[in-house]
Design an enzyme around this catalytic site. Structure first.
Site, short mmCIF file in Angstrom:
data_model
loop_
_atom_site.label_atom_id
_atom_site.label_comp_id
_atom_site.label_asym_id
_atom_site.label_seq_id
_atom_site.Cartn_x
_atom_site.Cartn_y
_atom_site.Cartn_z
CB CYS A 1 21.99 84.90 48.55
SG CYS A 1 21.16 86.48 48.26
CB CYS B 1 20.71 85.64 45.28
SG CYS B 1 21.88 86.87 45.84
#
Length: 162
Positions: free
Chosen positions: A87, A84
């Site tokens: 992230c 991600c």
């Protein structure tokens, strides 16, 4: 012959690189600074397994209806995945916050790919997803990427209530 010259050049380049690293390491050791690269130094963030989460944060098996925080310091739990991009962008920001408030809050990370049970229990449908847990009271959930200023504000106003 051409392959031999290329091999010699690569060997020379590798030797120079290794000796440069050794000189840099010797300078660091002489200066008294730690020789561990920044990427290998201890982090203020703790990565949790499902078992560690139940032990340190919340045992949802023991009290499934009521959130009972097991820690003494307020905490941030970041649900993330390695693939991600937001992230990965949040990672260094969380590291700064964890370092700045070390001893005042705990910062945990949970990889949802490795701990799918936790993702299911908390209904994680998008990441990053942060769980803000005050020392007493109910936690708050915040999906999405927050900037450092926003995280500082949440820590001060919600977790530390300043």
């Amino acid at each position: 012959m051409k392959k031999m010259k290329t091999l010699c050049r690569w060997t020379l380049a590798a030797g120079l690189l290794v000796s440069g690293v050794m000189v840099a390491e010797a300078q660091v050791l002489a200066s008294g600074e730690p020789s561990v690269p920044a990427s290998k130094q201890a982090s203020a963030i703790e990565h949790l397994t499902t078992a560690a989460f139940r032990e340190k944060v919340y045992d949802y098996n023991a009290s499934p209806k009521e959130f009972q925080y097991k820690g003494t310091l307020p905490a941030i739990v970041d649900f993330y995945a390695d693939w991600c991009r937001p992230c990965r962008m949040l990672g260094p920001i969380l590291e700064e916050v964890a370092t700045a408030y070390q001893g005042k809050i705990k910062v945990y990370k949970v990889n949802i790919d490795k701990e799918p049970e936790l993702a299911q229990v908390f209904g994680v449908q998008s990441i990053p997803l942060m769980l803000f847990i005050p020392a007493s009271g109910q936690p708050a959930v915040q999906p999405g990427l927050l900037q450092k200023e926003q995280l500082d504000q949440v820590v001060k106003e919600f977790l530390l209530k300043k």
